[in-house]
Design a protein around this motif. Structure first.
Motif, PDB file in Angstrom:
ATOM      1  N   ILE A 261       0.878  -1.157   0.000  1.00  0.00           N
ATOM      2  CA  ILE A 261       0.000   0.000   0.000  1.00  0.00           C
ATOM      3  C   ILE A 261       0.918   1.211   0.000  1.00  0.00           C
ATOM      4  CG2 ILE A 261      -1.740   1.296   1.273  1.00  0.00           C
ATOM      5  CD1 ILE A 261      -2.670  -1.342   2.491  1.00  0.00           C
ATOM      6  N   LEU A 262       0.811   2.031  -1.055  1.00  0.00           N
ATOM      7  CA  LEU A 262       1.714   3.150  -1.236  1.00  0.00           C
ATOM      8  C   LEU A 262       0.942   4.396  -1.644  1.00  0.00           C
ATOM      9  CD1 LEU A 262       4.301   1.186  -3.386  1.00  0.00           C
ATOM     10  CD2 LEU A 262       4.633   1.903  -1.033  1.00  0.00           C
ATOM     11  N   PRO A 263       1.435   5.578  -1.247  1.00  0.00           N
ATOM     12  CA  PRO A 263       0.787   6.812  -1.713  1.00  0.00           C
ATOM     13  C   PRO A 263       1.174   7.088  -3.165  1.00  0.00           C
ATOM     14  CG  PRO A 263       2.654   7.320  -0.315  1.00  0.00           C
ATOM     15  CD  PRO A 263       2.513   5.824  -0.313  1.00  0.00           C
ATOM     16  N   TYR A 264       0.238   7.666  -3.915  1.00  0.00           N
ATOM     17  CA  TYR A 264       0.516   8.000  -5.302  1.00  0.00           C
ATOM     18  C   TYR A 264      -0.245   9.263  -5.673  1.00  0.00           C
ATOM     19  CZ  TYR A 264      -3.956   5.608  -6.120  1.00  0.00           C
ATOM     20  OH  TYR A 264      -5.268   5.211  -6.080  1.00  0.00           O
ATOM     21  N   VAL A 265       0.092   9.857  -6.835  1.00  0.00           N
ATOM     22  CA  VAL A 265      -0.517  11.123  -7.251  1.00  0.00           C
ATOM     23  C   VAL A 265      -1.147  10.984  -8.635  1.00  0.00           C
ATOM     24  CG1 VAL A 265       1.051  12.530  -5.854  1.00  0.00           C
ATOM     25  CG2 VAL A 265       1.674  11.985  -8.208  1.00  0.00           C
ATOM     26  N   ASN A 266      -2.014  11.954  -8.968  1.00  0.00           N
ATOM     27  CA  ASN A 266      -2.624  12.063 -10.305  1.00  0.00           C
ATOM     28  C   ASN A 266      -3.413  10.831 -10.732  1.00  0.00           C
ATOM     29  OD1 ASN A 266      -1.604  14.586 -10.586  1.00  0.00           O
ATOM     30  ND2 ASN A 266      -0.124  14.102 -12.162  1.00  0.00           N
ATOM     31  N   HIS A 267      -3.916  10.057  -9.829  1.00  0.00           N
ATOM     32  CA  HIS A 267      -4.685   8.851 -10.168  1.00  0.00           C
ATOM     33  C   HIS A 267      -3.855   7.834 -10.946  1.00  0.00           C
ATOM     34  CE1 HIS A 267      -8.242  10.933  -8.760  1.00  0.00           C
ATOM     35  NE2 HIS A 267      -7.976  11.923  -9.573  1.00  0.00           N
ATOM     36  N   ASN A 268      -2.564   7.922 -10.859  1.00  0.00           N
ATOM     37  CA  ASN A 268      -1.703   7.027 -11.633  1.00  0.00           C
ATOM     38  C   ASN A 268      -1.187   5.885 -10.763  1.00  0.00           C
ATOM     39  OD1 ASN A 268      -1.907   8.216 -14.183  1.00  0.00           O
ATOM     40  ND2 ASN A 268      -0.458   9.808 -13.604  1.00  0.00           N
ATOM     41  N   TYR A 269      -1.998   4.840 -10.705  1.00  0.00           N
ATOM     42  CA  TYR A 269      -1.647   3.629  -9.962  1.00  0.00           C
ATOM     43  C   TYR A 269      -2.263   2.435 -10.683  1.00  0.00           C
ATOM     44  CZ  TYR A 269      -1.677  -0.048  -6.484  1.00  0.00           C
ATOM     45  OH  TYR A 269      -1.501  -1.241  -5.839  1.00  0.00           O
ATOM     46  N   ILE A 270      -1.431   1.422 -10.913  1.00  0.00           N
ATOM     47  CA  ILE A 270      -1.942   0.183 -11.500  1.00  0.00           C
ATOM     48  C   ILE A 270      -1.115  -0.978 -10.964  1.00  0.00           C
ATOM     49  CG2 ILE A 270      -0.511   0.328 -13.580  1.00  0.00           C
ATOM     50  CD1 ILE A 270      -2.980  -0.840 -15.129  1.00  0.00           C
ATOM     51  N   CYS A 271      -1.777  -2.053 -10.670  1.00  0.00           N
ATOM     52  CA  CYS A 271      -1.106  -3.282 -10.258  1.00  0.00           C
ATOM     53  C   CYS A 271      -1.622  -4.366 -11.189  1.00  0.00           C
ATOM     54  CB  CYS A 271      -1.437  -3.611  -8.806  1.00  0.00           C
ATOM     55  SG  CYS A 271      -0.659  -5.128  -8.231  1.00  0.00           S
ATOM     56  N   LEU A 272      -0.700  -5.046 -11.859  1.00  0.00           N
ATOM     57  CA  LEU A 272      -1.095  -6.084 -12.798  1.00  0.00           C
ATOM     58  C   LEU A 272      -0.084  -7.200 -12.801  1.00  0.00           C
ATOM     59  CD1 LEU A 272       0.761  -5.406 -15.574  1.00  0.00           C
ATOM     60  CD2 LEU A 272      -0.871  -3.567 -15.652  1.00  0.00           C
ATOM     61  N   ALA A 273      -0.474  -8.298 -13.419  1.00  0.00           N
ATOM     62  CA  ALA A 273       0.404  -9.466 -13.492  1.00  0.00           C
ATOM     63  C   ALA A 273       0.441  -9.967 -14.925  1.00  0.00           C
ATOM     64  CB  ALA A 273      -0.088 -10.569 -12.566  1.00  0.00           C
ATOM     65  N   LYS A 274       1.609 -10.445 -15.304  1.00  0.00           N
ATOM     66  CA  LYS A 274       1.781 -11.077 -16.606  1.00  0.00           C
ATOM     67  C   LYS A 274       2.792 -12.189 -16.460  1.00  0.00           C
ATOM     68  CE  LYS A 274       2.810 -10.571 -21.418  1.00  0.00           C
ATOM     69  NZ  LYS A 274       3.562  -9.915 -22.425  1.00  0.00           N
ATOM     70  N   GLN A 275       2.433 -13.360 -16.931  1.00  0.00           N
ATOM     71  CA  GLN A 275       3.309 -14.530 -16.909  1.00  0.00           C
ATOM     72  C   GLN A 275       3.894 -14.786 -15.523  1.00  0.00           C
ATOM     73  OE1 GLN A 275       6.092 -13.723 -20.077  1.00  0.00           O
ATOM     74  NE2 GLN A 275       4.607 -14.288 -21.654  1.00  0.00           N
ATOM     75  N   GLY A 276       3.035 -14.646 -14.509  1.00  0.00           N
ATOM     76  CA  GLY A 276       3.446 -14.945 -13.144  1.00  0.00           C
ATOM     77  C   GLY A 276       4.209 -13.848 -12.432  1.00  0.00           C
ATOM     78  N   ILE A 277       4.526 -12.772 -13.125  1.00  0.00           N
ATOM     79  CA  ILE A 277       5.259 -11.656 -12.506  1.00  0.00           C
ATOM     80  C   ILE A 277       4.261 -10.551 -12.198  1.00  0.00           C
ATOM     81  CG2 ILE A 277       7.091  -9.950 -12.770  1.00  0.00           C
ATOM     82  CD1 ILE A 277       8.379 -11.878 -14.798  1.00  0.00           C
ATOM     83  N   ARG A 278       4.354 -10.023 -11.002  1.00  0.00           N
ATOM     84  CA  ARG A 278       3.453  -8.965 -10.566  1.00  0.00           C
ATOM     85  C   ARG A 278       4.164  -7.620 -10.661  1.00  0.00           C
ATOM     86  NH1 ARG A 278      -0.280  -9.373  -5.241  1.00  0.00           N
ATOM     87  NH2 ARG A 278      -1.504  -7.520  -5.654  1.00  0.00           N
ATOM     88  N   TYR A 279       3.452  -6.621 -11.165  1.00  0.00           N
ATOM     89  CA  TYR A 279       3.983  -5.269 -11.320  1.00  0.00           C
ATOM     90  C   TYR A 279       3.065  -4.295 -10.595  1.00  0.00           C
ATOM     91  CZ  TYR A 279       6.488  -7.383 -15.243  1.00  0.00           C
ATOM     92  OH  TYR A 279       7.268  -8.186 -16.027  1.00  0.00           O
TER      93      TYR A 279
END
Length: 177
Positions: A152-170
């Protein structure tokens, strides 16, 4: 089995079936990872979509999911969270600020497609993603790349995304405008 929370998207038949598959996983398997994978694989096939299963003694989660299919309960001393998330074969969007511009999200997905072809190590992917984002968009960007983490992290400008591809989480967020 004690239900802690159940969303309206989990009907009584699904609840019954999920509780039975959880019990079967606990009878057949020893560790939490194998149990979670067993449950997730079963639900992916049975109900389609992408199901995420978290099993642990103590954990918290915070996220956005779109299908109102979440069930949380405790069983044999473990806390269990099962949620159906939005996603497709390539990417699973775990959480996204609802006000994030589509063009920013699309750019991030495009950059991740490139980075996985260019770099195999998480630290190299993180550096590449950060560099690309900071050259394409204003401000400073934070990138977390790896397996099995929550944050859980603070962010600005509504720019936050968490996604996964091929088992790796970003987890990607703008930290300074």
């Amino acid at each position: 089995m004690q239900i802690v929370r159940i969303d309206q998207g989990i009907n009584p038949k699904m609840e019954y079936e999920i509780s039975n598959i959880v019990k079967a996983a606990y009878e057949k398997l020893i560790n939490q990872y194998d149990r979670a994978k067993y449950i997730s694989d079963y639900l992916d096939i049975r109900y389609g979509g992408c199901w995420r299963v978290v099993i642990g003694k103590q954990f918290s989660s915070c996220g956005m999911y779109y299908l109102q299919q979440l069930i949380k309960f405790s069983y044999q001393g473990d806390n269990i969270e099962i949620v159906r998330t939005q996603g497709d074969e390539e990417f699973e969007i775990i959480q996204r600020d609802p006000n994030m511009q589509d063009s920013v999200a699309d750019s991030i997905i495009s950059i991740i497609n490139n980075v996985q072809q260019l770099h195999s190590q998480a630290n190299q992917q993180t550096e590449y993603l950060t560099s690309c984002l900071e050259s394409k968009f204003q401000g400073k960007w934070g990138v977390i790349c790896g397996f099995d983490f929550n944050c859980i992290l603070p962010y600005v400008n509504h720019n936050y995304i968490c996604l996964a591809k091929q088992g790796i989480r970003y987890t990607i967020l703008q930290v300074i405008k």
